[in-house]
Structures are given as structure tokens and as C-alpha cells.
Design a protein around this motif. Structure first.
Motif, PDB file in Angstrom:
ATOM      1  N   GLY A  59       0.843  -1.206   0.000  1.00  0.00           N
ATOM      2  CA  GLY A  59       0.000   0.000   0.000  1.00  0.00           C
ATOM      3  C   GLY A  59       0.870   1.244   0.000  1.00  0.00           C
ATOM      4  O   GLY A  59       0.735   2.120   0.847  1.00  0.00           O
ATOM      5  N   CYS A  60       1.758   1.321  -0.994  1.00  0.00           N
ATOM      6  CA  CYS A  60       2.840   2.320  -0.951  1.00  0.00           C
ATOM      7  C   CYS A  60       2.371   3.719  -1.307  1.00  0.00           C
ATOM      8  O   CYS A  60       3.110   4.685  -1.082  1.00  0.00           O
ATOM      9  N   GLY A  61       1.162   3.876  -1.891  1.00  0.00           N
ATOM     10  CA  GLY A  61       0.785   5.205  -2.382  1.00  0.00           C
ATOM     11  C   GLY A  61       1.863   5.704  -3.335  1.00  0.00           C
ATOM     12  O   GLY A  61       2.322   4.993  -4.221  1.00  0.00           O
ATOM     13  N   GLN A  62       2.309   6.943  -3.103  1.00  0.00           N
ATOM     14  CA  GLN A  62       3.353   7.528  -3.956  1.00  0.00           C
ATOM     15  C   GLN A  62       4.755   7.046  -3.577  1.00  0.00           C
ATOM     16  O   GLN A  62       5.730   7.553  -4.111  1.00  0.00           O
ATOM     17  N   GLY A  63       4.822   6.103  -2.623  1.00  0.00           N
ATOM     18  CA  GLY A  63       6.126   5.597  -2.170  1.00  0.00           C
ATOM     19  C   GLY A  63       6.478   6.178  -0.820  1.00  0.00           C
ATOM     20  O   GLY A  63       7.566   6.715  -0.610  1.00  0.00           O
ATOM     21  N   SER A  64       5.528   6.025   0.142  1.00  0.00           N
ATOM     22  CA  SER A  64       5.653   6.720   1.428  1.00  0.00           C
ATOM     23  C   SER A  64       6.884   6.300   2.220  1.00  0.00           C
ATOM     24  O   SER A  64       7.481   7.123   2.917  1.00  0.00           O
ATOM     25  N   ALA A  65       7.277   5.018   2.144  1.00  0.00           N
ATOM     26  CA  ALA A  65       8.491   4.571   2.841  1.00  0.00           C
ATOM     27  C   ALA A  65       9.569   4.174   1.838  1.00  0.00           C
ATOM     28  O   ALA A  65      10.749   4.104   2.171  1.00  0.00           O
ATOM     29  N   ALA A  66       9.147   3.927   0.596  1.00  0.00           N
ATOM     30  CA  ALA A  66      10.026   3.309  -0.405  1.00  0.00           C
ATOM     31  C   ALA A  66      11.297   4.107  -0.672  1.00  0.00           C
ATOM     32  O   ALA A  66      12.391   3.539  -0.752  1.00  0.00           O
ATOM     33  N   PHE A  67      11.162   5.431  -0.780  1.00  0.00           N
ATOM     34  CA  PHE A  67      12.314   6.204  -1.255  1.00  0.00           C
ATOM     35  C   PHE A  67      13.390   6.363  -0.186  1.00  0.00           C
ATOM     36  O   PHE A  67      14.553   6.549  -0.510  1.00  0.00           O
ATOM     37  N   ALA A  68      13.005   6.234   1.073  1.00  0.00           N
ATOM     38  CA  ALA A  68      14.018   6.254   2.137  1.00  0.00           C
ATOM     39  C   ALA A  68      14.738   4.904   2.200  1.00  0.00           C
ATOM     40  O   ALA A  68      15.915   4.837   2.548  1.00  0.00           O
ATOM     41  N   LEU A  69      14.027   3.827   1.841  1.00  0.00           N
ATOM     42  CA  LEU A  69      14.602   2.489   2.026  1.00  0.00           C
ATOM     43  C   LEU A  69      15.359   1.994   0.793  1.00  0.00           C
ATOM     44  O   LEU A  69      16.291   1.188   0.915  1.00  0.00           O
ATOM     45  N   ALA A  70      14.964   2.464  -0.394  1.00  0.00           N
ATOM     46  CA  ALA A  70      15.540   1.916  -1.636  1.00  0.00           C
ATOM     47  C   ALA A  70      17.078   1.968  -1.661  1.00  0.00           C
ATOM     48  O   ALA A  70      17.706   0.989  -2.072  1.00  0.00           O
ATOM     49  N   PRO A  71      17.721   3.059  -1.216  1.00  0.00           N
ATOM     50  CA  PRO A  71      19.183   3.082  -1.302  1.00  0.00           C
ATOM     51  C   PRO A  71      19.855   2.003  -0.437  1.00  0.00           C
ATOM     52  O   PRO A  71      20.979   1.596  -0.724  1.00  0.00           O
ATOM     53  N   ARG A  72      19.175   1.541   0.619  1.00  0.00           N
ATOM     54  CA  ARG A  72      19.750   0.500   1.493  1.00  0.00           C
ATOM     55  C   ARG A  72      19.414  -0.903   1.019  1.00  0.00           C
ATOM     56  O   ARG A  72      20.112  -1.855   1.333  1.00  0.00           O
ATOM     57  N   ALA A  73      18.276  -1.033   0.311  1.00  0.00           N
ATOM     58  CA  ALA A  73      17.733  -2.365  -0.003  1.00  0.00           C
ATOM     59  C   ALA A  73      18.437  -2.965  -1.219  1.00  0.00           C
ATOM     60  O   ALA A  73      18.953  -2.245  -2.074  1.00  0.00           O
ATOM     61  N   ALA A  74      18.410  -4.309  -1.286  1.00  0.00           N
ATOM     62  CA  ALA A  74      18.882  -4.968  -2.509  1.00  0.00           C
ATOM     63  C   ALA A  74      17.868  -4.687  -3.617  1.00  0.00           C
ATOM     64  O   ALA A  74      18.225  -4.357  -4.743  1.00  0.00           O
ATOM     65  N   ARG A  75      16.593  -4.826  -3.263  1.00  0.00           N
ATOM     66  CA  ARG A  75      15.526  -4.551  -4.226  1.00  0.00           C
ATOM     67  C   ARG A  75      14.304  -4.064  -3.467  1.00  0.00           C
ATOM     68  O   ARG A  75      13.991  -4.588  -2.397  1.00  0.00           O
ATOM     69  N   LEU A  76      13.631  -3.064  -3.997  1.00  0.00           N
ATOM     70  CA  LEU A  76      12.429  -2.560  -3.340  1.00  0.00           C
ATOM     71  C   LEU A  76      11.263  -2.531  -4.314  1.00  0.00           C
ATOM     72  O   LEU A  76      11.369  -1.956  -5.398  1.00  0.00           O
ATOM     73  N   GLY A  78       7.083  -1.664  -4.644  1.00  0.00           N
ATOM     74  CA  GLY A  78       5.926  -1.030  -4.003  1.00  0.00           C
ATOM     75  C   GLY A  78       4.668  -1.466  -4.731  1.00  0.00           C
ATOM     76  O   GLY A  78       4.657  -1.547  -5.961  1.00  0.00           O
ATOM     77  N   VAL A  79       3.603  -1.763  -3.976  1.00  0.00           N
ATOM     78  CA  VAL A  79       2.325  -2.105  -4.608  1.00  0.00           C
ATOM     79  C   VAL A  79       1.213  -1.245  -4.022  1.00  0.00           C
ATOM     80  O   VAL A  79       1.223  -0.904  -2.834  1.00  0.00           O
ATOM     81  N   ASP A  80       0.246  -0.926  -4.874  1.00  0.00           N
ATOM     82  CA  ASP A  80      -0.911  -0.135  -4.438  1.00  0.00           C
ATOM     83  C   ASP A  80      -2.018  -0.313  -5.472  1.00  0.00           C
ATOM     84  O   ASP A  80      -1.749  -0.568  -6.653  1.00  0.00           O
ATOM     85  N   LEU A  81      -3.258  -0.141  -5.016  1.00  0.00           N
ATOM     86  CA  LEU A  81      -4.411  -0.214  -5.934  1.00  0.00           C
ATOM     87  C   LEU A  81      -4.523   1.030  -6.807  1.00  0.00           C
ATOM     88  O   LEU A  81      -5.137   0.983  -7.869  1.00  0.00           O
ATOM     89  N   SER A  82      -3.974   2.144  -6.357  1.00  0.00           N
ATOM     90  CA  SER A  82      -4.154   3.417  -7.071  1.00  0.00           C
ATOM     91  C   SER A  82      -3.156   3.522  -8.223  1.00  0.00           C
ATOM     92  O   SER A  82      -1.944   3.651  -7.996  1.00  0.00           O
ATOM     93  N   ASP A  83      -3.673   3.478  -9.441  1.00  0.00           N
ATOM     94  CA  ASP A  83      -2.791   3.592 -10.609  1.00  0.00           C
ATOM     95  C   ASP A  83      -2.169   4.989 -10.680  1.00  0.00           C
ATOM     96  O   ASP A  83      -1.043   5.150 -11.154  1.00  0.00           O
ATOM     97  N   VAL A  84      -2.884   6.008 -10.181  1.00  0.00           N
ATOM     98  CA  VAL A  84      -2.328   7.371 -10.188  1.00  0.00           C
ATOM     99  C   VAL A  84      -1.101   7.421  -9.276  1.00  0.00           C
ATOM    100  O   VAL A  84      -0.033   7.928  -9.661  1.00  0.00           O
ATOM    101  N   ALA A  85      -1.224   6.874  -8.077  1.00  0.00           N
ATOM    102  CA  ALA A  85      -0.092   6.896  -7.130  1.00  0.00           C
ATOM    103  C   ALA A  85       1.080   6.100  -7.678  1.00  0.00           C
ATOM    104  O   ALA A  85       2.244   6.525  -7.556  1.00  0.00           O
ATOM    105  N   ILE A  86       0.800   4.966  -8.289  1.00  0.00           N
ATOM    106  CA  ILE A  86       1.892   4.124  -8.809  1.00  0.00           C
ATOM    107  C   ILE A  86       2.615   4.837  -9.955  1.00  0.00           C
ATOM    108  O   ILE A  86       3.855   4.805 -10.032  1.00  0.00           O
ATOM    109  N   ALA A  87       1.867   5.527 -10.807  1.00  0.00           N
ATOM    110  CA  ALA A  87       2.514   6.285 -11.897  1.00  0.00           C
ATOM    111  C   ALA A  87       3.423   7.369 -11.300  1.00  0.00           C
ATOM    112  O   ALA A  87       4.541   7.599 -11.782  1.00  0.00           O
TER     113      ALA A  87
END
Ligand SMILES: C[S@@+](CC[C@H](N)C(=O)[O-])C[C@H]1O[C@@H](n2cnc3c(N)ncnc32)[C@H](O)[C@@H]1O
Length: 256
Positions: A59-76, A78-87
Motif C-alpha cells: 500500500g505504498c501510495g506515492q512511495g511513502s516509505a520506499a524512497f528512504a529504504l531503496a538506497p539501502r535495499a537490494a531490491r524494493l 511497491g504495490v498499491d491499488l491506485s494507478d495514479v499513485a503508482i505512476a
């Protein structure tokens, strides 16, 4: 109101598409000043688990936690029902040149990933939008046996907060339901260890002083008082506004 999971998903998709198209999630910013300790706790648990890990933001929306974690993660992912947020999340990942990320339109209650896909799942304000039996089942399925999930969610027991919610229905979808203690207990059917921390009760009283010097000292003092109260009087925990949930070691599904 039309019932059934498809109608509910469509309402969630439409509501959030409108919110994200208008620039983002409407939070009543002044009240969210009181949630800083909960957010810090969530961020520190998520960052600790993300190092070199395969991470899912649920339920990442626009990537609420994703962008802080991506630089540390091997792979990140994000999934969400909102196609607008995912775009919007995809566009931001492109601008920030984050090739280890993927953002996908997907129903969190029926994930398209194979079992044991992730080391860590994180989510902000998502579980309380979902059918929890389906969500916990999917989380336990896609997490590796040593995996963990961390969520920041609102709680639904405090009469004053519920009074405010009743007067501001436009800020929420008709189907969402802040978590109750039974919802937290239910997670034990899917995870060997379930730990909830509780935040923001007396600290809400700091909100009117948020623009004055000394606000951060007052907020810290009230946060300390909240934590002392939750330790000394456990029944008050249910009246917290926010919980940070840690779900560890998924249990194998029961054989029918
Ligand atoms: C309160 S918003 C939180 C979004 C984001 N985590 C944030 O903090 O900004 C709830 C999110 O859940 C998403 N959502 C609701 N039901 C969903 C479902 N069944 N599957 C995936 N996402 C869902 C909505 O589209 C929305 O982005």
C-alpha cells in the motif's frame, strides 16, 4: 452503497486516485506533528531490516516509505491499488535513478508474488484499509521464514479521536476502519511473534503549541508521559492514536 470486495476495491481506488491526483494524501498536518515519535520508531525498524534486503512496501501510495529504504535495499517493490499513485512513484524512481525499484498496481489482498519472495514488508496506514485475514495471510505467504513486517497504523478505540473522525468523513474512505486490539491479536494466527508499540495520547495536547518555541521540548515530555502511562496502565494502550506493529516469523498456513 454497493457491497462485496470488488466494489470496496473500486471505491478505494477511486478515492485514492482523486487524492493523489490532487497532490497527495490529505492529512491534517497540525495533528501529525504529534506522531513524530511513532514515525521515528517505524523508520528506524524499517531501515534496520532493509539493509541488503528484498523489501516490499505494501500500500505504498506515492512511495511513502520506499524512497528512504531503496538506497539501502537490494531490491524494493511497491504495490498499491491506485494507478495514479503508482505512476507518480514510478516517475519519482526514474528521476532519482533508482534501478532497484519497481512499483506495481496490485491488490494487497491477493498479491501476484510467489511464496517466500521478501525479507521485509513495510506499510504506512494500509492494513486498516484491508480485509485483515486476507492481508495477514498474504504477508505470511510472501515473507521468507525469517522475514518480518513493520506497519504504522491508526487505532480505533479513543472516543475523542473517533468523535473527530465522525466529523471529518471526507478525509477517509467509507470502508477503512482504524485497527482494534482484536485486529492486532488476530495477527498471532499468522506470525510467531507479534509486537505492538503505542504512541500519542497525552501528546495530542501539544498540538495547539506547535508553532511556539519550546514545542519540541513539550512534545518530548508528553511523549515520555505517554510511554510511562502505557507501561504503568496497560489498558490505556488501546486509546493511543497510533500503533507500530512488528510481525515476525510467518507461520505456515494451516492444512485444511
Ligand atoms: C491512507 S493511504 C496510505 C498510502 C501511503 N502508504 C501513504 O502513507 O501515503 C492507503 C493506501 O492504501 C491503498 N489501498 C487501499 N486498498 C488497497 C488494496 N486492496 N490493495 C492495495 N492498496 C490498497 C490506497 O490506494 C492508498 O494508497
Amino acid at each position: 452503497m454497493t457491497t462485496g470486495p470488488d466494489a470496496r476495491h473500486e471505491r478505494e481506488r477511486q478515492f485514492h486516485n482523486e487524492v493523489f491526483a490532487a497532490g497527495g494524501r490529505q492529512t491534517v498536518h497540525k495533528y501529525y506533528t504529534a506522531t513524530a515519535p511513532a514515525q521515528e520508531r517505524f523508520r528506524s525498524l524499517a531501515a534496520k531490516g532493509a539493509a541488503e534486503a528484498t523489501v516490499l512496501e505494501y500500500g505504498c501510495g506515492q512511495g511513502s516509505a520506499a524512497f528512504a529504504l531503496a538506497p539501502r535495499a537490494a531490491r524494493l517493490t511497491g504495490v498499491d491499488l491506485s494507478d495514479v499513485a503508482i505512476a507518480q512513484a514510478k516517475q519519482r524512481a526514474k528521476e532519482q535513478d533508482l534501478p532497484n525499484t519497481a512499483f506495481l498496481v496490485m491488490n494487497a489482498e491477493a498479491l501476484a508474488f510467489p511464496a517466500d519472495s521478501f525479507d521485509l514488508v513495510v506499510g504506512i496506514a494500509i492494513l486498516h484499509h484491508l480485509d485483515l485475514r486476507k492481508a495477514y495471510g498474504e504477508l505470511a505467504r510472501v515473507l521468507r521464514p525469517s522475514g518480518r513486517a513493520v506497519f504504522l497504523e491508526p487505532l480505533g478505540h479513543n472516543p475523542l479521536i473517533n468523535w473527530y473522525r465522525d466529523r471529518t468523513p471526507g478525509l477517509r474512505t467509507p470502508d477503512e476502519r482504524p485497527l482494534r486490539m482484536d485486529d492486532i491479536r488476530l495477527a498471532s494466527a499468522y506470525f510467531r511473534r507479534v509486537h505492538a508499540s503505542y504512541f500519542t495520547l497525552l501528546s495530542l495536547a501539544a498540538v495547539p503549541f506547535r508553532n511556539l518555541p519550546g514545542f519540541s521540548v513539550l512534545a518530548r515530555l508528553l511523549h515520555g508521559a505517554d510511554q510511562a502511562l502505557f507501561t504503568l496502565v496497560p489498558p490505556l494502550r488501546r486509546h493511543a492514536w497510533i500503533t507500530v506493529l512488528e510481525l515476525d516469523a510467518p507461520l505456515a498456513p494451516a492444512v485444511e
